[in-house]
Structures are given as structure tokens and as C-alpha cells.
Design a protein around this motif. Structure first.
Motif, PDB file in Angstrom:
ATOM      1  N   ILE A 271     -11.527  42.395  20.153  1.00 42.17           N
ATOM      2  CA  ILE A 271     -10.681  42.710  21.306  1.00 42.17           C
ATOM      3  C   ILE A 271     -10.288  44.183  21.269  1.00 42.17           C
ATOM      4  CG2 ILE A 271      -8.439  42.319  22.384  1.00 42.17           C
ATOM      5  CD1 ILE A 271     -10.290  40.048  22.928  1.00 42.17           C
TER       6      ILE A 271
ATOM      7  N   THR B 154      -6.512  33.853  24.384  1.00 36.76           N
ATOM      8  CA  THR B 154      -7.084  33.448  25.668  1.00 36.76           C
ATOM      9  C   THR B 154      -8.599  33.413  25.631  1.00 36.76           C
ATOM     10  OG1 THR B 154      -5.206  34.387  26.890  1.00 36.76           O
ATOM     11  CG2 THR B 154      -7.237  34.024  28.127  1.00 36.76           C
TER      12      THR B 154
ATOM     13  N   LEU C 139      -4.585  38.135  24.209  1.00 35.36           N
ATOM     14  CA  LEU C 139      -5.964  38.234  24.693  1.00 35.36           C
ATOM     15  C   LEU C 139      -6.923  37.522  23.750  1.00 35.36           C
ATOM     16  CD1 LEU C 139      -6.169  41.929  25.973  1.00 35.36           C
ATOM     17  CD2 LEU C 139      -6.280  39.850  27.351  1.00 35.36           C
TER      18      LEU C 139
ATOM     19  N   LEU D 194      -1.925  45.709  27.823  1.00 39.61           N
ATOM     20  CA  LEU D 194      -2.730  44.634  27.247  1.00 39.61           C
ATOM     21  C   LEU D 194      -2.384  44.475  25.762  1.00 39.61           C
ATOM     22  CD1 LEU D 194      -6.221  45.342  28.866  1.00 39.61           C
ATOM     23  CD2 LEU D 194      -4.358  43.904  29.705  1.00 39.61           C
TER      24      LEU D 194
ATOM     25  N   LEU E 250     -13.128  41.346  29.698  1.00 32.86           N
ATOM     26  CA  LEU E 250     -11.991  42.200  30.039  1.00 32.86           C
ATOM     27  C   LEU E 250     -12.317  43.109  31.215  1.00 32.86           C
ATOM     28  CD1 LEU E 250     -10.624  43.217  26.526  1.00 32.86           C
ATOM     29  CD2 LEU E 250      -9.575  41.653  28.174  1.00 32.86           C
TER      30      LEU E 250
END
Length: 244
Positions: A48, A40, A37, A32, A17
Motif C-alpha cells: 500500500i 479494505t 486501506l 489516505l 487506488l
């Protein structure tokens, strides 16, 4: 006991990130979201979330009042202030190191890194090993702060240099191998020598002045990019977060 697997995933998420933010993949103002995320990066949502919390502490993200995170954006003045603050704090560290005195071992450590920095320069003024210089420059500045012997000052300098464009090596990655930056390294190295000399001679005022002037090299490099060559912005880590 701490979950080692989760810790590893958090570290991976943090690095990925941070890299994407600094590369400009997520422009300033981008919100975000954990789920996309996680999909991905193929990492669960908890690492995360922990990574984003860390990035908020580093100053790259802002927490939203209703939950979640958004990528921070910065003004040109913000960046100048961050560099100026680092200069003030490192100047104080240099003065304290000189006035309080340093051990022979500490001075020898600094002199050793200084000699290794010299080896980064080739026969011509354009021949500089940016990668090696960047690593050694970071070591030099870390030693400088440590020699001050102040936990409080160490903490505040760590906080001030978390932003990528405010760190001592902000303009020293391979991506920033730009002619004017290479030239500035010769001046910076002379200032490194002057700092070692002032600290070893216990000249506090001189040491503080040199350290503050040293930080101004980063300011001049920044002004060169922003004011004269904005096409180079994406080659400097973090400057993609600047407001247009």
C-alpha cells in the motif's frame, strides 16, 4: 532478488487506488491511511505504501511533511496548463521527427496505426469504436514521441501525461462516449493524417503546428464539460479531482 509476491500486491494496490481516486471515491484533499486501506484491499501495508509513493510520482497524491499522503486537487487552470504543456512537448517531438527524418520502418509503423484508426469509424458520424480508438490513439502518440529520437523529450512527455486529464486519450473511454467528443474524433483523425504527411515530407514547422492544434481538441472538450455541462464531470477520468 525482488519479492515477486510483494511486487504483485503493489501492482494490485496501485491499480485499485488509482481507479478509486479517478472515480472520485477519494475527493481531493482526502488523507489516505495505510491501515484502513490495507484492511479494505486485504493487502499488507508495505505494498500500500509503495503504491501510494508511485501515485505521488504520477501526481495524483501529495506527500505530507509529517508523513502520509493526501489526494491532490486541481483547478481548472491547472488542467488547461497540463494540456497546453503536452501540446508544446508533442509539437516539439513532431518537429524533431520531421527535421531529423524518420526511418521507412518508423513511418510505416505510424501509417499502419493510422489505417487501423480509420477502421474505428463506421458508416455514420456517430458510429465510433471508442475503446479501439483509445488504444490505437495512445499507440499513435507513443510512436510520434519515439520518432523524435530524444530520450530527454520522451521523459518530459511521460511526466506531463501522467495526469489522466492530460493524456492523449483523456476523453476517449467508454464512459466519455459523448456526442461532441465523437464529433471531435473526426477532426483529430484528419490531424493525425496531417501529422504523418508533414513528418514524411520533413516539414518541421507544419508538423509542430498540427501537433499543438491537435492537443487543443482536448482543451475544447474540457471546456465543454466544465463550462457548459458540469453534470458530465464524473464521466471523464480524473475530473472529479477538480476544485469546485
Amino acid at each position: 532478488m525482488e519479492d515477486t509476491g510483494r511486487t504483485t500486491h503493489t501492482a494490485v494496490a496501485l491499480m485499485e487506488l488509482r481507479k478509486r481516486i479517478l472515480n472520485g471515491d477519494f475527493p481531493g484533499g482526502t488523507r489516505l491511511f495505510e491501515v484502513p486501506l490495507a484492511e479494505t484491499l486485504q493487502i499488507s501495508r508495505t505494498p500500500i505504501r509503495e503504491a501510494m509513493s508511485r501515485l505521488a510520482e504520477e501526481g495524483l497524491l501529495d506527500r505530507l511533511t509529517n508523513g502520509g499522503f493526501v489526494v491532490r486537487s486541481f483547478t481548472f487552470a491547472d488542467v488547461l496548463d497540463a494540456i497546453e504543456l503536452r501540446g508544446v512537448l508533442e509539437g516539439t517531438a513532431a518537429r524533431l521527427a520531421a527535421e531529423r527524418g524518420v526511418t521507412p520502418e518508423g513511418l510505416a509503423q505510424m501509417q499502419g496505426v493510422l489505417a487501423r484508426l480509420d477502421s474505428c469509424f463506421g458508416a455514420s458520424s456517430d458510429d465510433v469504436d471508442f475503446e479501439a480508438y483509445s488504444d490505437l490513439n495512445a499507440q499513435f502518440h507513443a510512436i510520434l514521441v519515439n520518432l523524435a529520437g530524444s530520450v530527454v523529450l520522451q521523459r518530459e512527455i511521460d511526466r506531463a501525461t501522467r495526469l489522466p486529464f492530460a493524456s492523449p486519450s483523456a476523453f476517449l473511454s467508454d464512459k466519455t462516449n459523448i456526442d461532441i467528443f465523437r464529433q471531435s474524433l473526426h477532426v483529430a483523425q484528419e490531424q493525425h493524417r496531417a501529422l504523418v504527411s508533414a513528418i514524411s515530407s520533413r516539414e518541421g514547422t507544419r508538423a509542430e503546428f498540427v501537433a499543438r492544434e491537435h492537443a487543443r481538441i482536448a482543451r475544447r472538450n474540457l471546456e465543454y464539460v466544465i463550462l457548459e455541462n458540469p453534470d458530465l464531470i464524473m464521466r471523464v477520468p480524473g475530473l472529479g479531482l477538480l476544485n469546485s
